[in-house]
Structures are given as C-alpha cells and as structure tokens.
Design a protein around this motif. Structure first.
Motif, PDB file in Angstrom:
ATOM      1  N   TRP A 174      32.218  72.003   6.568  1.00 32.16           N
ATOM      2  CA  TRP A 174      30.009  72.124   6.140  1.00 32.16           C
ATOM      3  C   TRP A 174      30.469  71.234   4.872  1.00 32.16           C
ATOM      4  N   ASP A 175      30.689  70.811   4.536  1.00 27.80           N
ATOM      5  CA  ASP A 175      30.180  69.603   3.133  1.00 27.80           C
ATOM      6  C   ASP A 175      29.752  68.003   4.503  1.00 27.80           C
ATOM      7  N   ASN A 176      30.705  67.654   4.892  1.00 28.73           N
ATOM      8  CA  ASN A 176      30.776  66.888   6.289  1.00 28.73           C
ATOM      9  C   ASN A 176      29.473  67.096   7.096  1.00 28.73           C
ATOM     10  N   ARG A 177      29.234  68.399   7.599  1.00 31.40           N
ATOM     11  CA  ARG A 177      28.262  68.147   8.347  1.00 31.40           C
ATOM     12  C   ARG A 177      27.046  68.073   8.118  1.00 31.40           C
ATOM     13  N   TYR A 178      26.486  68.618   6.912  1.00 33.53           N
ATOM     14  CA  TYR A 178      25.634  68.738   6.014  1.00 33.53           C
ATOM     15  C   TYR A 178      25.398  67.140   5.052  1.00 33.53           C
ATOM     16  N   SER A 179      26.322  66.925   5.183  1.00 33.70           N
ATOM     17  CA  SER A 179      26.353  64.670   4.487  1.00 33.70           C
ATOM     18  C   SER A 179      25.825  64.222   5.827  1.00 33.70           C
ATOM     19  N   GLU A 180      25.816  64.567   7.066  1.00 33.70           N
ATOM     20  CA  GLU A 180      25.088  63.326   8.757  1.00 33.70           C
ATOM     21  C   GLU A 180      24.051  63.596   8.274  1.00 33.70           C
ATOM     22  N   ARG A 181      23.373  64.724   7.979  1.00 36.84           N
ATOM     23  CA  ARG A 181      21.558  64.616   7.867  1.00 36.84           C
ATOM     24  C   ARG A 181      21.105  64.970   7.003  1.00 36.84           C
ATOM     25  N   GLN A 182      19.949  64.461   6.110  1.00 38.56           N
ATOM     26  CA  GLN A 182      19.290  64.959   4.975  1.00 38.56           C
ATOM     27  C   GLN A 182      18.851  66.422   5.209  1.00 38.56           C
ATOM     28  N   GLN A 183      18.635  66.645   6.846  1.00 39.14           N
ATOM     29  CA  GLN A 183      18.352  68.452   6.281  1.00 39.14           C
ATOM     30  C   GLN A 183      18.602  69.188   8.232  1.00 39.14           C
ATOM     31  N   LEU A 184      19.725  69.581   7.685  1.00 41.94           N
ATOM     32  CA  LEU A 184      20.261  70.407   8.543  1.00 41.94           C
ATOM     33  C   LEU A 184      19.298  71.712   9.357  1.00 41.94           C
ATOM     34  N   TRP A 185      18.607  72.451   8.783  1.00 42.67           N
ATOM     35  CA  TRP A 185      17.747  73.484   9.404  1.00 42.67           C
ATOM     36  C   TRP A 185      16.581  73.798   8.955  1.00 42.67           C
ATOM     37  N   SER A 186      15.846  74.455   9.678  1.00 40.61           N
ATOM     38  CA  SER A 186      14.351  74.200   9.701  1.00 40.61           C
ATOM     39  C   SER A 186      13.430  74.329   8.353  1.00 40.61           C
ATOM     40  N   GLY A 187      14.030  74.841   6.963  1.00 42.92           N
ATOM     41  CA  GLY A 187      13.472  75.730   5.902  1.00 42.92           C
ATOM     42  C   GLY A 187      12.583  76.577   5.895  1.00 42.92           C
TER      43      GLY A 187
END
Length: 245
Positions: free
Chosen positions: A50-63
C-alpha cells in the motif's frame, strides 16, 4: 480511502477517512510520544504494497468523506470514533470537524503522512495508528462508533478481523460497516484478487449475538464523492449494528 474506495486494502480499506495526539506513531492509540515513528503492527508486505500504491499518485482518493458515513452519522451525538482504514484522512477529518474524538487506523505510512498533513491544514486533531486492524492492540470496548468504509480485511480461520471490529465497539456504541455490493460473489481475478480471501458484511453480521441490535442491513445506491479510485461502484451494502451490552 476516505473516500476510501480503495479497491483492495488489508485492514484498511477497499475502494475511493480527552484530546488525541496528532502524530503518526503506530501501536495502541495512546498519547505516548516515545513510541518510535516507524513502529508498525502488521504484515510488512501489506504495508509495502500500500505504500507503493500511494506513492504512485499524489492523491489516491477524492478528499471528501464517504456518503454512507455522512448519512449514518447525521443523528448520533459525537463521541469516540475509530476510523478503520483511514487512507488519506478525509473521513477522519470530517468526523473531527463534527466534534468526534477520532482515532484513525491505516497500514500505509505514506497515506498516514498525507492524512496527518491534511488534518494540520484543517486545524483538527486526530490520533493516527499505524497498524492492521487485527494487530492494532486497541483497547476493547472503547469506541462509540467504529466506522469501516470499504475495508479490505483479510479473512482468517479465527475470524480475527471480524472479531476485532466487534470488540472495539463500546456498550451502547455502533458498528458501521460499508462495502461495495456484489464484490463478494465475484470470481477470482487474474490480477490475484479473490473475494474468498476477504471479509464481507455478511460475515460480520453472522457473528452478531443477542448483545447486538441490527439497525440497518441493506443494499442501497451509493452516494459517491466525485473523483478518486472506486468511483465506478454504484451500490453499497450497509451494516449498522448497535452493541447493547
């Protein structure tokens, strides 16, 4: 995952959330500033995934907070809440703004750093716990609301994750478990995702005893925030249960 609609997350979330401390230390939700910042309770491989997944994008969810959470917490008086799989912190921050005393749990350190930054920007205080749910060493019966929005909880023979969800709820408190409808009946994917590996609301509902009152157990159209992963899901399964004693 707030909106944690992460697609697959261990003890955190599937799909596209006295005062507490604002830090990213792991372990039990305590105010002990001496806890090492890198103390993580859980499977290191899951954390790395999950660190890798988050690192792929600056923002993963809508906020923005998940729609089912907003709808189901419209009435209760704010108290102590556990946000299971807080992702980048949208649900946790929304709850804190509403007066809740928030503990937020997440396996990804990358996500927690983002969540803590968003909370500071919002001027709210949240206790961040870097752990998987079953390993988090949470005080039993200590939360007035346990919110698990689209959690990717791994299934085990002893039902550890299901029992951890139930055990965290205080007498008189509520468990709110929301998931994407229909995922539990899907076939194993070529990507490696197998629904049989994960916990679904029906499995938690099956463990409810006479100590619990089921208030909601239904499928409904999903109120989804714009943007973020998981926006293609159209229906939710919502389980809301109150612990009587």
């Amino acid at each position: 995952m707030p909106d944690r609609q992460k697609d697959w997350h261990h003890g955190v979330a599937f799909g596209d959330g006295g005062p507490v401390t604002d830090d990213t230390t792991a372990g039990p939700p305590a105010t002990d500033d001496t806890l090492p910042a890198d103390r993580y309770l859980g499977d290191p491989a899951v954390r790395a995934e999950w660190d890798n997944r988050y690192s792929e994008r600056q923002q993963l969810w809508s906020g923005r907070p998940n729609g089912a959470l907003v709808a189901e917490t419209a009435g209760p008086t704010p108290g102590r809440v556990l946000d299971v799989g807080c992702g980048e912190g949208a649900d946790a921050i929304w709850l804190a703004r509403g007066g809740w005393d928030v503990t937020a749990l997440e396996v990804s350190g990358v996500a927690l750093e983002r969540a803590a930054g968003h909370a500071r920007d919002a001027g709210v205080t949240v206790r961040w716990v870097h752990a998987a749910l079953a390993e988090a060493e949470l005080p039993p019966g200590s939360f007035d609301l346990v919110s698990a929005q689209y959690p990717a909880l791994l299934r085990t023979p002893d039902a550890a994750a299901e029992r951890a969800l139930l055990a965290a709820v205080a007498p008189g408190g509520v468990l709110l478990l929301v998931h994407h409808a229909g995922m539990d009946t899907q076939q194993a994917h070529e990507s490696g995702f197998d629904p049989a590996d994960y916990v679904w609301p029906s499995m938690v509902a099956a463990l409810l005893t006479d100590d619990w009152e089921t208030q909601v157990d239904e499928q409904r159209p999903r109120v989804a925030p714009d943007g973020g992963a998981g926006a293609h899901h159209t229906d939710d399964v919502v389980l809301r249960a109150r612990r009587l004693r």
